[in-house]
Design an enzyme around this catalytic site. Sequence first.
Site, PDB file in Angstrom:
ATOM      1  N   CYS A   1      39.545  31.982  38.009  1.00  0.00           N
ATOM      2  CA  CYS A   1      39.371  32.460  36.994  1.00  0.00           C
ATOM      3  C   CYS A   1      37.630  32.149  35.837  1.00  0.00           C
ATOM      4  O   CYS A   1      37.244  30.606  35.855  1.00  0.00           O
ATOM      5  CB  CYS A   1      40.538  32.746  36.159  1.00  0.00           C
ATOM      6  SG  CYS A   1      40.192  33.695  34.187  1.00  0.00           S
ATOM      7  N   LEU A   2      36.776  33.140  35.195  1.00  0.00           N
ATOM      8  CA  LEU A   2      35.559  33.121  34.618  1.00  0.00           C
ATOM      9  C   LEU A   2      35.892  31.907  33.683  1.00  0.00           C
ATOM     10  O   LEU A   2      35.365  30.733  32.135  1.00  0.00           O
ATOM     11  CB  LEU A   2      35.076  33.692  34.604  1.00  0.00           C
ATOM     12  CG  LEU A   2      34.233  34.151  35.331  1.00  0.00           C
ATOM     13  CD1 LEU A   2      33.870  35.667  35.028  1.00  0.00           C
ATOM     14  CD2 LEU A   2      33.725  33.277  36.553  1.00  0.00           C
TER      15      LEU A   2
ATOM     16  N   HIS B   1      44.741  40.201  32.445  1.00  0.00           N
ATOM     17  CA  HIS B   1      44.331  39.873  30.763  1.00  0.00           C
ATOM     18  C   HIS B   1      44.293  40.421  29.319  1.00  0.00           C
ATOM     19  O   HIS B   1      44.239  39.954  28.354  1.00  0.00           O
ATOM     20  CB  HIS B   1      42.486  39.265  31.040  1.00  0.00           C
ATOM     21  CG  HIS B   1      42.045  38.401  31.961  1.00  0.00           C
ATOM     22  ND1 HIS B   1      42.064  37.208  31.041  1.00  0.00           N
ATOM     23  CD2 HIS B   1      41.763  38.148  32.941  1.00  0.00           C
ATOM     24  CE1 HIS B   1      42.528  35.910  32.308  1.00  0.00           C
ATOM     25  NE2 HIS B   1      41.153  36.665  33.097  1.00  0.00           N
TER      26      HIS B   1
ATOM     27  N   GLY C   1      35.563  39.561  38.965  1.00  0.00           N
ATOM     28  CA  GLY C   1      36.113  40.758  37.730  1.00  0.00           C
ATOM     29  C   GLY C   1      36.089  39.782  36.318  1.00  0.00           C
ATOM     30  O   GLY C   1      35.942  38.299  35.661  1.00  0.00           O
TER      31      GLY C   1
ATOM     32  N   HIS D   1      44.855  40.522  38.584  1.00  0.00           N
ATOM     33  CA  HIS D   1      44.920  39.313  37.513  1.00  0.00           C
ATOM     34  C   HIS D   1      44.047  39.953  36.034  1.00  0.00           C
ATOM     35  O   HIS D   1      44.167  39.479  35.059  1.00  0.00           O
ATOM     36  CB  HIS D   1      43.727  38.597  38.459  1.00  0.00           C
ATOM     37  CG  HIS D   1      42.248  37.471  38.010  1.00  0.00           C
ATOM     38  ND1 HIS D   1      43.179  36.298  38.056  1.00  0.00           N
ATOM     39  CD2 HIS D   1      42.157  37.430  36.351  1.00  0.00           C
ATOM     40  CE1 HIS D   1      42.284  35.114  37.810  1.00  0.00           C
ATOM     41  NE2 HIS D   1      41.790  36.381  36.757  1.00  0.00           N
ATOM     42  N   GLU D   2      42.471  40.943  36.218  1.00  0.00           N
ATOM     43  CA  GLU D   2      42.329  41.238  35.176  1.00  0.00           C
ATOM     44  C   GLU D   2      42.815  42.452  33.717  1.00  0.00           C
ATOM     45  O   GLU D   2      43.664  42.047  33.107  1.00  0.00           O
ATOM     46  CB  GLU D   2      41.060  42.375  35.685  1.00  0.00           C
ATOM     47  CG  GLU D   2      40.072  41.400  36.257  1.00  0.00           C
ATOM     48  CD  GLU D   2      39.784  40.567  35.639  1.00  0.00           C
ATOM     49  OE1 GLU D   2      39.561  40.336  34.796  1.00  0.00           O
ATOM     50  OE2 GLU D   2      39.255  39.524  37.323  1.00  0.00           O
TER      51      GLU D   2
ATOM     52  N   GLN E   1      37.818  38.158  27.249  1.00  0.00           N
ATOM     53  CA  GLN E   1      37.545  36.820  27.850  1.00  0.00           C
ATOM     54  C   GLN E   1      36.531  36.970  27.205  1.00  0.00           C
ATOM     55  O   GLN E   1      35.106  35.694  27.044  1.00  0.00           O
ATOM     56  CB  GLN E   1      37.017  37.282  29.361  1.00  0.00           C
ATOM     57  CG  GLN E   1      38.233  36.481  30.202  1.00  0.00           C
ATOM     58  CD  GLN E   1      37.956  36.788  31.929  1.00  0.00           C
ATOM     59  OE1 GLN E   1      37.791  37.873  32.583  1.00  0.00           O
ATOM     60  NE2 GLN E   1      37.997  35.881  32.111  1.00  0.00           N
TER      61      GLN E   1
HETATM   62 NI    NI Z   1      39.872  36.023  35.043  1.00  0.00          NI
END
Ligand code: NI
Length: 147
Positions: free
Chosen positions: A90-91, A136, A46, A132-133, A51
Amino acid sequence: MAIRKIRLNGDEVLRKKCKPVKEITNRTLKLIKDMGETMYEADGVGLAAPQVGILQRIFVIDVYDDNGLRVFINPEILEVSGSQKGPEGCLSVPNEEAEIERPNYVKVKALNEKGEEFVLEATELLARAILHENDHLDGKLYIDYIK
Ligand code: NI
């Protein structure tokens, strides 16, 4: 291919609240395409617009099911229930993982890239990814849940 730079934890853009998308323009579509490519390139499941430094309420998810890339524009969480505990990463927080508790079920409403509204019910990994997304978009990271 246009891979965008993934912002890392500590970058203040990750802590801002994103604005709703008013109109899906060619720029929006290009952003979504780039977000998908950036996510796949980074081996993520995701990626949310902040991000890549864009403060709009958009995220993409692919949990490697038959559905392929899922696009969520202006998502709204309608309902959550149950609970699950599992490893989450998480990226924007590379090479880290933690056990995080989340609801096991989520009902979400959003627009797809054609501007069509859909309602999706998800459990387990997909539910975790959506929550999670969605966090963000409100400037929240999963590490905030670690006590
Ligand atoms: Ni993330």
